[in-house]
Structure formats: structure tokens, C-alpha cells
Enzyme design. Structure first.
Site, short mmCIF file in Angstrom:
data_model
loop_
_atom_site.label_atom_id
_atom_site.label_comp_id
_atom_site.label_asym_id
_atom_site.label_seq_id
_atom_site.Cartn_x
_atom_site.Cartn_y
_atom_site.Cartn_z
CD GLU A 94 -2.72 -1.41 2.36
OE1 GLU A 94 -3.65 -2.56 1.83
OE2 GLU A 94 -2.88 -0.72 3.25
N GLY A 152 6.37 -1.61 6.50
CA GLY A 152 7.63 -2.42 6.23
C GLY A 152 8.42 -1.48 7.19
CD GLU A 153 12.55 -0.86 10.56
OE1 GLU A 153 12.10 0.19 10.95
OE2 GLU A 153 13.23 0.11 10.18
CG ASN A 209 -4.48 6.95 12.51
OD1 ASN A 209 -5.06 8.03 13.22
ND2 ASN A 209 -2.70 7.01 12.45
CB CYS A 237 0.42 7.03 11.29
SG CYS A 237 1.48 8.04 10.15
CB SER A 277 8.70 4.23 15.45
OG SER A 277 8.37 4.52 14.07
CG LEU A 278 12.31 7.26 21.44
CD1 LEU A 278 12.92 6.63 20.41
CD2 LEU A 278 11.93 8.72 21.65
CG HIS A 279 6.31 3.94 19.29
ND1 HIS A 279 5.85 5.93 18.89
CD2 HIS A 279 6.82 3.57 18.16
CE1 HIS A 279 5.62 5.20 16.52
NE2 HIS A 279 6.11 3.67 17.28
CB CYS A 312 5.41 -2.58 16.82
SG CYS A 312 6.93 -1.98 15.99
CB CYS A 317 3.13 7.68 2.57
SG CYS A 317 2.82 6.50 3.75
CB CYS A 361 1.76 -1.06 13.85
SG CYS A 361 2.28 -1.65 11.63
CB CYS A 404 6.81 -5.15 9.32
SG CYS A 404 8.14 -4.47 9.83
CB SER A 464 9.76 6.49 9.23
OG SER A 464 9.16 5.68 10.79
N1 SAH Z 1 8.65 0.84 10.12
C1 SAH Z 1 8.40 2.12 10.28
C2 SAH Z 1 7.74 2.91 9.83
C3 SAH Z 1 6.45 1.96 9.24
S1 SAH Z 1 5.47 3.36 10.66
C4 SAH Z 1 8.67 2.53 11.66
O1 SAH Z 1 8.13 1.60 12.26
O2 SAH Z 1 9.11 3.87 11.97
C5 SAH Z 1 5.18 4.98 10.57
C6 SAH Z 1 5.12 5.44 11.96
O3 SAH Z 1 3.38 4.82 11.96
C7 SAH Z 1 6.18 4.18 12.76
O4 SAH Z 1 6.13 5.39 13.68
C8 SAH Z 1 4.59 3.98 13.58
O5 SAH Z 1 5.09 3.51 15.16
C9 SAH Z 1 3.21 4.77 13.04
N2 SAH Z 1 2.11 4.18 13.78
C10 SAH Z 1 2.07 2.24 13.19
N3 SAH Z 1 0.63 1.96 14.09
C11 SAH Z 1 0.36 3.74 13.47
C12 SAH Z 1 -1.14 3.62 14.21
N4 SAH Z 1 -2.03 2.47 14.50
N5 SAH Z 1 -1.82 4.44 14.69
C13 SAH Z 1 -0.46 5.55 14.84
N6 SAH Z 1 0.64 5.72 14.38
C14 SAH Z 1 1.30 4.19 13.89
FE1 SF4 Z 2 6.49 -2.63 11.43
FE2 SF4 Z 2 6.91 0.50 11.62
FE3 SF4 Z 2 4.42 -1.23 12.03
FE4 SF4 Z 2 6.66 -1.27 13.82
S1 SF4 Z 2 5.62 0.14 13.34
S2 SF4 Z 2 4.89 -3.20 13.17
S3 SF4 Z 2 8.65 -1.58 12.41
S4 SF4 Z 2 6.09 -1.26 10.27
#
Ligand code: SAH
Ligand code: SF4
Length: 392
Positions: free
Chosen positions: A141, A210-211, A341, A384, A265-267, A165, A154, A168, A161, A242
Site C-alpha cells: 500500500e 515495512g521497516e 489510528n 499511519c 519511532s520511539l513511542h 509492533c 508515503c 501496528c 513487516c 522512518s
Molecule cells: N516501520 C517504520 C515505518 C513505518 S510506520 C517505523 O516503524 O518507523 C510509520 C509510523 O507510524 C511509525 O512511527 C509507526 O510506529 C506509526 N504507527 C504504526 N501504527 C500506527 C497506528 N495505528 N496509529 C498511529 N501511528 C502508527
Molecule cells: Fe513494522 Fe513500523 Fe509497524 Fe513496527 S510500526 S510493525 S516497524 S511497520
């Protein structure tokens, strides 16, 4: 080095572990086993195999390929101009090429782009989500967004992936496979064709599926192809990668000599909490990730973006905000808060607006720069982290 019958792209091994890959422009002949090697077909392989994709070739590789088929090298620049600048992909229409080349070109390179299986446009026409079908049937996508600041594309770097996480949607799919450089470039070309949004200064973010740093070689190859002045000529400053925090690859990226935007991506602001929502944190601690990020900022002169997805009741407290601010002060950085989201089938929730605002009030006086990204494209499942989510 060339063997016959190797031109059909095969699966690319996951390369989460760092592997030495030469910087492309200096490497005229990548080793045959390199994931960056793009085999040039020898004469006898023509009938049996598909021609290589145009979008995965550097200009000098296209020159060599044309020469190997009896055409002048300078034709490569003309073809690049037709495709990337005039947006013409039909050899018959490339009027300044020789007749012989026009007739033969589609047997030398393929101009096929990933096919849209689905295109969804947001009600305000400011976000378009593409579900694209790749040659082997995998689906990825990509999202095009338009705002006052211009156009942002994007892109996905992998189908699925493997990082897992917990919040996600893509992470729930597991890794299907890495994308090849041509599939990454192809997404962009597909979106540029389909939207016709005129913004030559568009931004590119590797925030789709993906990462990206787990598919390092192909992502860097795509970036260098996109960056090339003979092609789309996207400046490194307009590209953001990212990552969830693969430390060796962040270190390697800092040595590429490309001032790419880097987003981490810290979180969470403690290893304990981060380890519960981002499994990779059990391998690379916050301290090691942010040290690598600081080094990246020093080497490239770019502030690093710290992405922080706000999950209700998980990471939205005062303590969380103070902890995040403390990390952010350790390096030239800016914080990007992403209110979660929701993903169908997952239990996580977005904090209400009041909680988000309170979090910002705790953070802002203590951190260098804070923005909240209320994602575009939520209505069409393109925000996202919604990529890969099945409709509920
Ligand atoms: N894999 C990479 C890039 C793709 S995700 C990464 O993790 O950085 C892009 C961003 O969206 C990341 O910061 C990810 O943690 C965040 N993300 C993933 N799922 C999400 C969701 N459901 N709502 C908001 N942000 C989300
Ligand atoms: Fe992969 Fe990024 Fe989603 Fe984590 S947040 S599962 S690294 S796409």
C-alpha cells in the site's frame, strides 16, 4: 559474472543483519550475490526471461544494457528524460529514438508499474490510498497526500513487516517479503501518474508498510535512483526514512553521505514500556538507539524526528511526557506526536483530544520542538499504521 537465466527477480533475503554493501555510484559491477546486483541479460537469456525493470536501473546501467544490445549509450539519457520528465512510458512515442530502438526497447527493459488493485480517494481529495499488486501477487500500500505544505508520497519498503509492533496493522501481517528497488521507485511513478498533482518539490516518506532499514540495500538503491539528476532528482532533504530503531543500520546510514531525514519511532520513554509495545527494543535499548540517532544528526547536520504514537492509557501520562522530553534534549531533534489510528481487531485506543493537548502542554516547554500529526487519510484506511488493516 553474468549467468544466463537469472534475470527474473527472485525473493530477496531479509537483511535485518547489517551486511556490507558498496555505495552504488562507485560500484560499477556489484558482486553477483549482492542484493544490489541487477543482472543485465546476456543475449541468449532474452527469450526465456522478462527484461529487467527500467525503474531499478541506474543511468550507467541502462547505458551498458543498451550498448550490449547494439544501441548508442546516449540513448539512455533520452529514455530517462521521456519517462521521468515527460512521463511517457510507451517506446513508440519516444520520437527522438531511432526506429530500431523504438521497436526493440520493450524487449530490453520493462516499463511496467505495479498495478493498482484498489484506489481510494478521501472525501476532500487530499489523500489517495493505493493498494498495489506486485509481479508475484504480493500486495502493498502507498499513500499520496496533499496539504498546504505540498505533496507527500508515503511508500512501502516491504510487503508486511517482521518487527511485530503490537499496535501496528502491518506488524500483524508478519514479513511477506522485501521489496526490490524497482518496486519502490515504481510506487512513486504510479502515484505521480495517477494523481497528477503538480508539485516538483514533493516529499517522500518511508512510512508505509515495512521497516525500511530491514531492507537496507534495496531501499538505499531506490533512494539513489530517485536522487539521480537524470531521473526524478529528489533531493535527499526531501526524503525521510522512518525506523523502529535498527542501530547498526542507522550507523551505516550516517555514513552514506546523504543528508536524508531520519525519523525514529520511539513511542515510550523507558526500555521496560517500549519493550512491551515494540519487541525490537529487547535487542536495541533506547540509549543505544538515541546515541546512534545523535551521531546521525551530527554527521548529516539534520535534526532527527522522534515519532511518538499516543496510545490511550499506555504512554500518555505526565511521566511519559517528561521522559520523552528528556530523551529529546539529548540530540538535535523534533518530536512528532501521532494520536493512534485504531486498527480493527486490536485493543489499543486513541487518547481523547484533551489528553493529547495536555500531553503537549507537559512536553512543549521541556522539548526542542513538538508537533501533533493528526493523520490524513483516516477515512480511507490510509492513515499511519492502518496499512495492511483488513476492512472491519
Ligand atoms: N516501520 C517504520 C515505518 C513505518 S510506520 C517505523 O516503524 O518507523 C510509520 C509510523 O507510524 C511509525 O512511527 C509507526 O510506529 C506509526 N504507527 C504504526 N501504527 C500506527 C497506528 N495505528 N496509529 C498511529 N501511528 C502508527
Ligand atoms: Fe513494522 Fe513500523 Fe509497524 Fe513496527 S510500526 S510493525 S516497524 S511497520
Amino acid at each position: 559474472m553474468e549467468t544466463l537465466g537469472e534475470t527474473t527477480p527472485g525473493p530477496i533475503p531479509a537483511d535485518a543483519a547489517p551486511a556490507p554493501v558498496p555505495d552504488r555510484p562507485e560500484a560499477s559491477e556489484p558482486p553477483p550475490d549482492s542484493p544490489e546486483a541487477t543482472p543485465l541479460p546476456g543475449p541468449r537469456s532474452r527469450a526465456a526471461t522478462r527484461p529487467p525493470s527500467f525503474y531499478g536501473l541506474f543511468p550507467d546501467e541502462l547505458e551498458a544494457l543498451l550498448e550490449s544490445r547494439g544501441h548508442e549509450r546516449f540513448r539512455a539519457r533520452q529514455i530517462l528524460d521521456w519517462v521521468y520528465h515527460k512521463r511517457v512510458r510507451e517506446p513508440a512515442l519516444m520520437s527522438n529514438l531511432s526506429r530500431a530502438l523504438r521497436d526493440e526497447l520493450s524487449t530490453i527493459v520493462s516499463f511496467d508499474l505495479p498495478e493498482p488493485a484498489e484506489i481510494r480517494v478521501s472525501p476532500g481529495n487530499d489523500a489517495v490510498k493505493f493498494v498495489l499488486r506486485l509481479n508475484d501477487g504480493s500486495r502493498i500500500e502507498s499513500v499520496a497526500m496533499r496539504s498546504r505544505r505540498g505533496v507527500t508520497l508515503c511508500v512501502s519498503s516491504q510487503a508486511g513487516c517482521g518487527m511485530g509492533c503490537v499496535f501496528c496493522a502491518t506488524g500483524q501481517m508478519g514479513l511477506v517479503r522485501n521489496l526490490r528497488a524497482e518496486e519502490i521507485v515504481g510506487q512513486i511513478e504510479r502515484m505521480l501518474d495517477a494523481t497528477d498533482w503538480q508539485d516538483p518539490g514533493f516529499h517522500l516518506v518511508f512510512m508505509g508498510m515495512g521497516e525500511p532499514l530491514a531492507n537496507y540495500a534495496q531501499v538505499l538503491r531506490a533512494i539513489r535512483i530517485l536522487h539521480d539528476p537524470a531521473g526524478l532528482s529528489i533531493g535527499a532533504r526531501r526524503i525521510t526514512v522512518s525506523t523502529v530503531g535498527l542501530v547498526p543500520q542507522i550507523e551505516r546510514l550516517a555514513r552514506e553521505g546523504l543528508p536524508l531525514g531520519l525519523a525514529i519511532s520511539l513511542h515510550a520513554s523507558t526500555d521496560e514500556k517500549r519493550g512491551q509495545i515494540v519487541p525490537l527494543n529487547r535487542r536495541y535499548s533506547l540509549d543505544s538507539i538515541l546515541s546512534a540517532a545523535r551521531d546521525y544528526a551530527e554527521k548529516t547536520g539534520r535534526r532527527v524526528t522522534l515519532e511518538y504514537t499516543l496510545l490511550a492509557g499506555v504512554n500518555d501520562s505526565r511521566e511519559d511526557a517528561f521522559g520523552l522530553a528528556a530523551w529529546a534534549r539529548r540530540l538535535p531533534s523534533k518530536i512528532n506526536l501521532i494520536p493512534y489510528n485504531p486498527v480493527p481487531g486490536l485493543p489499543w485506543k486513541r487518547p481523547d483530544e484533551e489528553t493529547v493537548n495536555r500531553f503537549v502542554e507537559w512536553l512543549a516547554p521541556r522539548a526542542p520542538s513538538v508537533t501533533v500529526r493528526w493523520s490524513q487519510g483516516g477515512e480511507i484506511g490510509a492513515a499511519c499504521g492502518q496499512l495492511g488493516a483488513r476492512p472491519s
